[in-house]
Design a protein around this motif. Structure first.
Motif, PDB file in Angstrom:
ATOM      1  N   VAL A 101       0.813  -1.211   0.000  1.00  0.00           N
ATOM      2  CA  VAL A 101       0.000   0.000   0.000  1.00  0.00           C
ATOM      3  C   VAL A 101       0.852   1.268   0.000  1.00  0.00           C
ATOM      4  O   VAL A 101       0.669   2.143  -0.855  1.00  0.00           O
ATOM      5  N   TYR A 102       1.776   1.391   0.960  1.00  0.00           N
ATOM      6  CA  TYR A 102       2.571   2.615   1.012  1.00  0.00           C
ATOM      7  C   TYR A 102       3.350   2.842  -0.285  1.00  0.00           C
ATOM      8  O   TYR A 102       3.360   3.965  -0.808  1.00  0.00           O
ATOM      9  N   PRO A 103       3.990   1.814  -0.858  1.00  0.00           N
ATOM     10  CA  PRO A 103       4.673   2.041  -2.141  1.00  0.00           C
ATOM     11  C   PRO A 103       3.721   2.433  -3.263  1.00  0.00           C
ATOM     12  O   PRO A 103       4.120   3.117  -4.217  1.00  0.00           O
ATOM     13  N   ALA A 104       2.444   2.002  -3.151  1.00  0.00           N
ATOM     14  CA  ALA A 104       1.479   2.289  -4.222  1.00  0.00           C
ATOM     15  C   ALA A 104       0.953   3.716  -4.178  1.00  0.00           C
ATOM     16  O   ALA A 104       0.340   4.173  -5.157  1.00  0.00           O
ATOM     17  N   GLU A 105       1.178   4.427  -3.075  1.00  0.00           N
ATOM     18  CA  GLU A 105       0.649   5.794  -2.983  1.00  0.00           C
ATOM     19  C   GLU A 105       1.231   6.684  -4.083  1.00  0.00           C
ATOM     20  O   GLU A 105       0.493   7.393  -4.776  1.00  0.00           O
ATOM     21  N   ALA A 106       2.538   6.644  -4.246  1.00  0.00           N
ATOM     22  CA  ALA A 106       3.160   7.453  -5.295  1.00  0.00           C
ATOM     23  C   ALA A 106       2.794   6.928  -6.679  1.00  0.00           C
ATOM     24  O   ALA A 106       2.564   7.712  -7.619  1.00  0.00           O
ATOM     25  N   THR A 107       2.715   5.609  -6.803  1.00  0.00           N
ATOM     26  CA  THR A 107       2.348   5.010  -8.088  1.00  0.00           C
ATOM     27  C   THR A 107       0.948   5.442  -8.505  1.00  0.00           C
ATOM     28  O   THR A 107       0.706   5.806  -9.667  1.00  0.00           O
ATOM     29  N   ALA A 108       0.013   5.401  -7.565  1.00  0.00           N
ATOM     30  CA  ALA A 108      -1.365   5.793  -7.874  1.00  0.00           C
ATOM     31  C   ALA A 108      -1.441   7.250  -8.290  1.00  0.00           C
ATOM     32  O   ALA A 108      -2.176   7.599  -9.230  1.00  0.00           O
ATOM     33  N   ALA A 109      -0.697   8.128  -7.617  1.00  0.00           N
ATOM     34  CA  ALA A 109      -0.710   9.544  -7.974  1.00  0.00           C
ATOM     35  C   ALA A 109      -0.178   9.752  -9.388  1.00  0.00           C
ATOM     36  O   ALA A 109      -0.740  10.532 -10.177  1.00  0.00           O
ATOM     37  N   ALA A 110       0.896   9.046  -9.738  1.00  0.00           N
ATOM     38  CA  ALA A 110       1.472   9.170 -11.081  1.00  0.00           C
ATOM     39  C   ALA A 110       0.524   8.617 -12.135  1.00  0.00           C
ATOM     40  O   ALA A 110       0.341   9.222 -13.209  1.00  0.00           O
ATOM     41  N   GLN A 111      -0.099   7.479 -11.849  1.00  0.00           N
ATOM     42  CA  GLN A 111      -1.037   6.898 -12.804  1.00  0.00           C
ATOM     43  C   GLN A 111      -2.262   7.792 -12.992  1.00  0.00           C
ATOM     44  O   GLN A 111      -2.763   7.936 -14.120  1.00  0.00           O
ATOM     45  N   ARG A 112      -2.740   8.387 -11.910  1.00  0.00           N
ATOM     46  CA  ARG A 112      -3.934   9.227 -12.015  1.00  0.00           C
ATOM     47  C   ARG A 112      -3.684  10.422 -12.932  1.00  0.00           C
ATOM     48  O   ARG A 112      -4.573  10.851 -13.678  1.00  0.00           O
ATOM     49  N   ALA A 113      -2.483  10.959 -12.877  1.00  0.00           N
ATOM     50  CA  ALA A 113      -2.171  12.113 -13.717  1.00  0.00           C
ATOM     51  C   ALA A 113      -2.248  11.780 -15.202  1.00  0.00           C
ATOM     52  O   ALA A 113      -2.445  12.674 -16.035  1.00  0.00           O
ATOM     53  N   ALA A 114      -2.114  10.497 -15.549  1.00  0.00           N
ATOM     54  CA  ALA A 114      -2.129  10.085 -16.955  1.00  0.00           C
ATOM     55  C   ALA A 114      -3.482   9.560 -17.415  1.00  0.00           C
ATOM     56  O   ALA A 114      -3.644   9.201 -18.585  1.00  0.00           O
ATOM     57  N   LEU A 115      -4.477   9.524 -16.535  1.00  0.00           N
ATOM     58  CA  LEU A 115      -5.776   8.970 -16.891  1.00  0.00           C
ATOM     59  C   LEU A 115      -6.579   9.939 -17.756  1.00  0.00           C
ATOM     60  O   LEU A 115      -6.444  11.161 -17.643  1.00  0.00           O
ATOM     61  N   ALA A 116      -7.426   9.385 -18.595  1.00  0.00           N
ATOM     62  CA  ALA A 116      -8.257  10.217 -19.470  1.00  0.00           C
ATOM     63  C   ALA A 116      -9.279  11.019 -18.675  1.00  0.00           C
ATOM     64  O   ALA A 116      -9.600  12.154 -19.015  1.00  0.00           O
ATOM     65  N   SER A 117      -9.807  10.425 -17.612  1.00  0.00           N
ATOM     66  CA  SER A 117     -10.790  11.094 -16.761  1.00  0.00           C
ATOM     67  C   SER A 117     -10.294  11.059 -15.315  1.00  0.00           C
ATOM     68  O   SER A 117      -9.733  10.054 -14.877  1.00  0.00           O
TER      69      SER A 117
END
Length: 407
Positions: free
Chosen positions: A24-40
């Motif tokens: 979970v903790y490692p995924a926090e930064a990953t999720a933020a980076a992925q969200r920035a690239a999402l279409a919506s």
């Protein structure tokens, strides 16, 4: 009262702590980076589904449901330390283990009051994490802190209900996988008992007449991970009468049954949020130097840390006592304690997070640390599930009743 962890709780804690550290903790930064690239902005970062799959693989799923038919079969006392752990990463962890609001309350509601057909159609996919849901109660045009004010109309028309009204801050309604709204409205405006005028109906989100109009912000945040907080307009929405939850006139009682567990779950997670804030505060204090020495040597910083630790321990004991009472004498028997934790926990945790923000300086209000979002969440929970003042009024009246003399 014995609050020592039993063997099952301890084993689940160890598994959940490992899941948090490893995934979970490692995924926090990953999720933020992925969200920035999402279409919506409402699309779900792929890492969230990866976390859900891993949580199921580790047996960390539906921990909140006490009925083994639907969930882990844990008591409130057993679940409390687990919910606290998930509160340390409130955007990801509750969703990862399928214990995120508002789905938790909606699953409990369907499990307790739903028909077999309703449970099969809506509860089963919620339990499997295949869809999301929303609970539509709050309205912009009335003081919704008094649920008897609800103005949305639910009118019978043959074998259908016709629903007209406007709701807002409906959590989860903007999530792309939200498929069902549980809507509270008035079915009998003339009922002598104002608490028997309301009912609840299940409204599929794609029903004609349902308009998810806009995202309501919370201190500037839209809370994308949880599907936002939407304004929803219902314009003569028709659903079959079989979509009624429970009985006509039972909406107020169902809402109260749903909100009791929801309030303590929020408080459990809030303690985890406070622990995360204290951890960040301590790390910052020993790493940063000012005026010739580490911030940790400053007396005011030491006072903040000490006061925060004392407050957390007090809150945890009160929450554990409340959980124990709910398990032993039921939600009604724990009414005073549920109100007490709902008053004390968000207020105190917001203060703790605020100290951590202050210690982090400019970083505390920005996006590089989770503190600003943690504070916004804690402050908002002074309103959600009933504002402080409503709980204070009810609790005080109960206390005073012991001293009032009958005329």
């Amino acid at each position: 009262m014995d609050f020592a962890f039993d063997a099952r709780t301890e084993e689940l804690r160890e598994r959940l702590l490992a899941f948090m550290e490893e995934c979970v903790y490692p995924a926090e930064a990953t999720a933020a980076a992925q969200r920035a690239a999402l279409a919506s902005p409402w699309d779900v970062p792929p890492v969230v589904e990866e976390l859900k799959a891993e949580a199921r693989r580790r047996g960390l799923w539906n921990l909140f449901l006490p009925d083994e038919k639907y969930g882990a079969g844990l008591t409130n006392l057993q679940y409390a330390p687990l919910a606290e752990i998930t509160g340390r990463s409130p955007q990801l962890a509750p969703t990862a283990v399928n214990c995120a609001a508002p789905d938790t309350g909606n699953m409990e509601l369907l499990a307790q009051f739903g028909t077999p057909e309703q449970r099969e159609r809506w509860l089963a996919p919620l339990l499997a994490g295949e869809m999301r849901s929303a609970f539509a109660m709050t309205e912009p045009d009335v003081a919704s802190s008094d649920a008897t004010n609800i103005a949305t109309r639910i009118e019978r028309d043959g074998d259908a209900y016709v629903i007209t009204g406007r709701k807002w801050y409906i959590s989860g309604a903007l999530h792309p996988e939200c498929r069902i709204l549980i809507v509270m409205g008035v079915t009998d405006p003339g009922a002598p008992d104002v608490r028997r005028r309301q009912s609840m109906v299940l409204v599929p989100r794609d029903t004609p007449g349902v308009e998810v109009r806009r995202a309501m912000r919370v201190y500037g945040y839209e809370d994308h991970y949880h599907g936002g907080h939407a304004e929803v307009v219902l314009d003569r929405v028709r659903v079959p009468v079989t979509n009624l939850v429970g009985e006509e006139g039972g909406g107020f009682a169902i809402a109260q049954a749903r909100l009791g567990p929801g309030r303590i779950h929020h408080c459990m997670r809030l303690i985890g949020m406070a622990e995360r804030a204290v951890e960040l505060m301590c790390r910052r204090a020993v790493e940063r130097t000012a005026f010739g020495g580490p911030l940790a040597d400053q007396g005011v910083v030491q006072q903040w840390i000490a006061d925060s630790r004392v407050a957390i321990e007090q809150l945890r004991l009160l929450v554990l006592k409340t959980a124990w009472l709910m398990d032993t004498v039921g939600n009604r028997g724990a009414h005073t304690e549920i109100q007490a934790i709902k008053i004390a926990t968000p207020r105190t945790v917001a203060d703790i997070v605020d100290r951590a923000v202050q210690l982090h300086g400019a970083g505390g209000v920005g996006q590089d640390f989770p503190l600003a979002e943690l504070w916004a969440a804690a402050r908002t929970l002074r309103l959600a599930d009933g504002p402080d003042e409503v709980h204070q009024r009810s609790l005080a009246r109960r206390e005073l009743a012991r001293y009032r003399r009958a005329p």
